[in-house]
Scaffold this active site. Structure first.
Site, PDB file in Angstrom:
ATOM      1  CG  PHE A   1      -1.799  -1.096   1.474  1.00 22.03           C
ATOM      2  CD1 PHE A   1      -3.096  -1.069   0.989  1.00 22.03           C
ATOM      3  CD2 PHE A   1      -1.375  -2.204   2.195  1.00 22.03           C
ATOM      4  CE1 PHE A   1      -3.963  -2.129   1.220  1.00 22.03           C
ATOM      5  CE2 PHE A   1      -2.233  -3.266   2.436  1.00 22.03           C
ATOM      6  CZ  PHE A   1      -3.528  -3.236   1.943  1.00 22.03           C
ATOM      7  CG  ASP A   2       1.033   5.891  -1.635  1.00 19.71           C
ATOM      8  OD1 ASP A   2       2.095   6.111  -1.035  1.00 19.71           O
ATOM      9  OD2 ASP A   2       0.337   6.791  -2.142  1.00 19.71           O
ATOM     10  N   GLY A   3       0.911   5.209   1.242  1.00 16.64           N
ATOM     11  CA  GLY A   3       0.420   5.778   2.496  1.00 16.64           C
ATOM     12  C   GLY A   3      -0.619   6.861   2.290  1.00 16.64           C
TER      13      GLY A   3
ATOM     14  CG  ASP B   1      -2.368   8.920  -4.147  1.00 11.16           C
ATOM     15  OD1 ASP B   1      -2.501  10.153  -4.144  1.00 11.16           O
ATOM     16  OD2 ASP B   1      -1.302   8.356  -3.817  1.00 11.16           O
TER      17      ASP B   1
END
Length: 312
Positions: free
Chosen positions: A170-172, A285
């Site tokens: 996951f990106d943050g 995102d």
């Protein structure tokens, strides 16, 4: 007592994310442009016995369903539910189910809306994740509060890797966390962002759209214990760097979630590091990170936050 999906990890997935229906989709779009979807229905019906090629999310789904192995008929230990949620018509849905059966993918439930927006059914399903190749559906799902990502159908697929482990990265900011800090960075630059995060290091970040999925994966791993043949490994892969790393770590601690790996890359290319981690899926995102990641792993674009406002 009616059957319930409560206490299960529920994944809703479009037919194009599960199977490689890109050729079929071109037939569909051509027909719809001419005001006729029946040619697409005939096309699918004629290929009813032709197994569809696996799609970008197929390896992840197959691994997730392994949590149910050996527990058929035992609802208490049926921990994962995968539901096809598709703009396909019911006739074309027959091919989806048949293709799943031909590769021994135990998917029993599906909703087919014949062109109507399908994401409204996510609430009834209690979905923790929606994967689709349709940008409009992903935006609608995110706006309704559900973790959702637009898959890159041409992403690299490496189903043979790590058969006993599910790896999800996951990106943050704007994915696991809100885009609060990203907005500071976009409007005021790196120095202001770093100072903002240093001052708030002990204050948990507000949750982003994918916190519910991370929590559901954590519960699944905890409930499963040592009883299943598949383990879950998670990674945070973020453009943050020290000293802004601390707030991210403390936020996960506040959520009582242990993440296995954390990469604070300070703007380095994420694809290079994902090649080493070898995730079954990566969520980000920003399109530039997704495009880099898609060359090495299955990738989903989380169309949320300030980075995507200009594309709404």
């Amino acid at each position: 007592m009616p059957i319930s999906l409560e206490n299960k990890l529920v994944v809703a997935i479009s037919s194009r994310a599960l199977f490689d229906f890109e050729e079929e989709n071109r037939v569909y779009e051509t027909g719809v442009a001419q005001g006729d979807d029946k040619s697409y229905m005939r096309y699918q019906l004629e290929r009813l016995d032709m197994p569809a090629r696996v799609g970008v999310a197929f390896p992840l789904v197959k691994k997730l369903l392994a949590f149910n192995e050996g527990n058929e008929g035992n609802e208490d230990k049926h921990r994962v539910e995968v539901v096809v949620l598709s703009r396909n018509d019911p006739v074309s849905g027959m091919r989806v189910f048949r293709s799943a059966r031909q590769v021994d993918l135990k998917i029993e439930r599906g909703v087919f809306t014949r062109g109507r927006d399908p994401f409204g059914y996510l609430n009834a399903l209690g979905a923790h994740l929606f994967l689709s190749a349709n940008e409009r559906d992903v935006r609608g799902a995110l706006a309704a509060g559900f973790p959702a990502a637009r898959v890159y159908p041409d992403s690299a697929k490496k189903a043979e890797l790590h058969p006993d482990e599910i790896r999800i990265a996951f990106d943050g900011d704007a994915v696991l966390f809100s885009d609060e800090a990203e907005r500071i960075f976009q409007s005021n630059g790196l120095d202001a962002f770093q100072q903002h995060e240093i001052e708030r290091a002990a204050t948990p970040l507000p949750p982003g759209p994918f916190k519910p999925l991370l929590l559901a994966l954590h519960r699944l791993q905890t409930l499963a214990g040592h009883e299943v043949p598949v383990k879950i490994r998670t990674a945070l892969v973020t453009a943050r760097s020290a000293p802004a790393h601390e707030r991210a770590i403390r936020t996960l601690m506040d959520w009582k979630i242990d993440i296995d790996e954390a990469m604070f890359l300070g703007g380095l290319d994420k694809g290079t590091f994902l090649r080493e981690f070898e995730p079954d899926f990566f969520f980000d995102d920003q399109t530039r990170h997704c495009e880099s990641a898609a060359r090495v792993s299955p990738t989903g674009h989380v169309i949320s936050g300030i980075a995507n406002h200009d594309n709404a």
